[in-house]
Design an enzyme around this catalytic site. Structure first.
Site, PDB file in Angstrom:
ATOM      1  N   HIS A 144      48.689  74.182  57.149  1.00 59.74           N
ATOM      2  CA  HIS A 144      48.619  72.725  57.308  1.00 59.74           C
ATOM      3  C   HIS A 144      48.617  72.357  58.790  1.00 59.74           C
ATOM      4  O   HIS A 144      47.797  71.550  59.244  1.00 59.74           O
ATOM      5  CB  HIS A 144      49.799  72.077  56.584  1.00 59.74           C
ATOM      6  CG  HIS A 144      49.933  70.606  56.832  1.00 59.74           C
ATOM      7  ND1 HIS A 144      49.030  69.680  56.343  1.00 59.74           N
ATOM      8  CD2 HIS A 144      50.859  69.886  57.524  1.00 59.74           C
ATOM      9  CE1 HIS A 144      49.404  68.461  56.710  1.00 59.74           C
ATOM     10  NE2 HIS A 144      50.496  68.563  57.428  1.00 59.74           N
ATOM     11  N   SER A 267      58.184  57.423  50.235  1.00 56.50           N
ATOM     12  CA  SER A 267      58.096  58.853  49.945  1.00 56.50           C
ATOM     13  C   SER A 267      58.647  59.018  48.532  1.00 56.50           C
ATOM     14  O   SER A 267      59.730  58.514  48.234  1.00 56.50           O
ATOM     15  CB  SER A 267      58.934  59.685  50.926  1.00 56.50           C
ATOM     16  OG  SER A 267      58.631  59.321  52.264  1.00 56.50           O
TER      17      SER A 267
END
Lengths: 442, 442
Positions: A144, A267
């Site tokens: 990532h 989130s």
């Protein structure tokens, strides 16, 4: 002799359940939906939830150790923090007692439990499992970090500190929401490379990030680091985490102090915390470091962590667009990866976090960062999957997606399976994107 | 007619007090030191603290409005969050009632108050004023951003987003400590420009940062931005904030996600929260933007904020070394600046913070970022004052300091004064540096 087989429960829906068989027993917070009941601790078993406080009240833990009863006494509270604060021994003791109650060999109390202490999951409302004092997000997937770095800093994708420092930053605790909570698209400033000045409005590059979250059990005093040798004992359990991200806001705001509004609008975490005991059969080493990479520094090194610091979990992302919902088509899987594809273990993240003397508290949440693997189909966010929208996903119904549109629903799952142990799953971490609110002055 | 004079209190130490005269009345949390008393809300007056819950219990608010009594009823709790959640009207109502009780014109109850509801500050233990759910640190001084940027990025000191975006990031809430708490030097990774690999050990560049903190009163729901027109009404009061920073850790870790361990080992705040009412006479516009700078975007624009978004506070940093303490020499002032030297107002920071839909909660803390002015003696941290240690401070006793040594004590103060209004001060924000703890593996 018969082959090793997973344990069976008298709660028949548990046997062969994809997520919540008897060998899992994750903890969460629930109440009967649309009731005035106080939210309290439950354990998922098959299609039901065991009400731990109701078992305690019914005397079902009377024969158990004081530690078990102490743990059970925390279960009337609306968050797992008090149970987490008791640490690993109390968690194991309570889990063992719950497993005994739900095991098919338990004949004595099953009638009583079934009548008074089992709530069907479909009748339940689930809450955030803990009151998160501080939420920290790491950046532990080197794939990532490399993929994203290549887009934001083409000349300098992986920064020199990455292979030495478990990079992390402080996230926003107030906007953590439980699976199922709709997520409003954020407004914000964005400035494209050809724009003279920034503009303000709804994000045009809304993304998800596939992560695991680790809850802290016992904490540490301020100024007292946690050595690697005991780091694991401070980890309580794992959940799924979707760290929604507005990439256009992020690109404009993130220097020099890191992401802020691009992340703090929401989130999402899954409601069930899978314990380290349930995960124990699935421990494995993380993917090996590339040849030439430095060894972790001594304060991040532990022999046991090197051989089983990781969790052999398959992690997946599923997308359902409004059109798919209208057409009653199922969600489509858009990525599948492995939680072993991390460069740093949770124990390393935790030891690093406390190495400054920073105090961790029961119920604190550590995010892994987006879990991406080496292959294109294991990339854990759209930024990577679509190369910042330039190569949109093609969906089976002909639709395409560069980033998320209003009405899109993202579901994350995680699971592991092994012969003789059976399968455990995390349940689902779901969020649907809603339109941005009005913002005065725009 | 006589000239306007500040109000006088029958608590004689208040009259002419440099910090806590009757026109201030800051709120905090206290108990008698070394007692088993429950911490509760107090109001500083001269050298004493008014016990608000004791006044309520004694019936001293019986004649007051229901709002006043509602506010007073929150004052038995060990944090200001419940009072903050009631918002600005309740704060004003309670403050007015407290001022009436302490005013020299109040003859009726003063005996009762003095006997049962006044605690000498020297006999009191002070606590964090609020349970801070989330702590956000901004970067609102353009002088600080430019000075620091020049050291970390000589080719690119002030990034292109600075004059558009009130840059901020999420800080660590767990390690907020109240003034007087010793601060242990953090261990961490650092890598100098000529080092081949990083090393781990106690920070060699420990610094303070002079900031103001703003507490949030009423919050906002997730997904509901706060417009500039009402941003100020969500601000409850101000304190001093020392955002201790380990510059060597920071330089190595901060890219790409911002400061982490360099900051999260401790942040010290002053115990008294100075209300917006006490600060009202000292409102003023922030220092004007440089010619050619962009106007704030509409969502950060408000006519009232443009003319009185700032606080005309003098802010100071004082240093006392162990040798000075041994020699019984007083602390020496090492900087003096103005809280008007910020590029963004707290209302702008708050409106920006919520513009993404991020929810703020009562008791959340917003830091201004280091307050530095244009002149060398108004630089709010050693990094700037000593140019990263290259030009150490020369102290009157012949000692020098590039960064802080163990045993050094940093004290921050803030105050404002005006004819007819008198003077208010924030009290002191103090922290002494202690040696780093042992770190396993180093």
């Amino acid at each position: 002799m018969s082959a090793l087989v997973p344990p069976r429960s008298w709660v028949t829906s548990a046997n062969g359940h994809l997520d919540f068989a008897l060998q899992n027993l994750p903890f969460g917070i629930f109440r009967r939906a649309a009731s005035n009941e106080a939210p309290r601790v439950g354990v998922a078993i098959g299609d039901a939830i065991l009400d731990v406080a109701a078992c305690l009240a019914a005397g079902l833990f009377d024969e158990q150790s004081e530690l078990t009863r102490q743990a059970a006494r925390t279960c009337a509270s609306p968050a797992l923090n008090a149970l987490m604060a008791l640490g690993a021994d109390a968690r194991r003791a309570l889990r063992d007692a719950v497993m005994a109650l739900l095991h098919e060999d338990c004949a004595v109390h099953r009638q009583q439990i079934a009548q008074h202490a089992l709530v069907p999951q479909q009748d339940a409302e689930l809450f955030l499992p803990a009151q998160v004092g501080d939420y920290t997000d790491f950046y532990a997937s080197v794939h990532h970090a490399t993929n994203v770095g290549a887009m934001f800093r083409p000349d300098n994708p992986l920064l020199p500190n990455y292979k030495w420092v478990p990079i992390g930053y402080h996230g926003r605790a107030s906007s953590l929401v439980v699976s199922g909570t709709p997520v409003r698209r954020p407004n914000g400033q964005r400035k494209g490379p050809t724009d003279d000045v920034p503009t303000v409005g709804p994000s045009r590059s809304l993304d998800y990030e596939l992560e695991l979250g680790a809850f802290v059990g016992t904490g540490n005093a301020l100024g007292e680091p946690i050595p690697m040798a005991s780091a694991e004992s401070h980890l309580w359990g794992l959940c799924l985490l979707n760290d929604w991200s507005a990439r256009d806001l992020q690109a404009w705001e993130y220097q020099p102090l890191g992401p802020f509004l691009a992340k703090n609008f929401a989130s999402t975490i899954s409601p069930w915390v899978v314990t380290l005991e349930a995960l124990a059969p699935f421990r494995a080493p993380l993917a090996p470091r590339a040849s030439g990479d430095p060894e972790p520094l001594p304060y991040l090194t532990d022999a046991r962590d090197a051989t089983q610091g990781g969790f052999a979990l398959t992690v997946e992302v599923w997308l359902r667009t409004p059109r798919m919902r209208d057409e009653q088509a199922p969600p489509v899987r858009i990525s599948q990866g492995s939680a072993l594809d991390l460069y740093w273990s949770f124990a390393q993240m935790l030891a690093h976090h406390a190495s400054s003397g920073c105090n961790l508290r029961p119920g604190d949440l550590l995010g892994s960062g987006t879990i991406s693997g080496a292959t294109p189909d294991s990339r854990g966010c759209l930024l990577e999957l679509t190369r910042r929208g330039a190569e949109p996903l093609s969906l089976p119904n002909g639709e395409t997606r560069g980033f998320l549109l209003d009405g899109d629903e993202i579901t994350m799952t995680a699971y592991a399976e092994r012969d003789g142990v059976g399968r455990i799953g995390f349940g689902r971490c779901v969020g649907e994107v809603r339109a941005a609110p009005a913002l005065a002055g725009t």
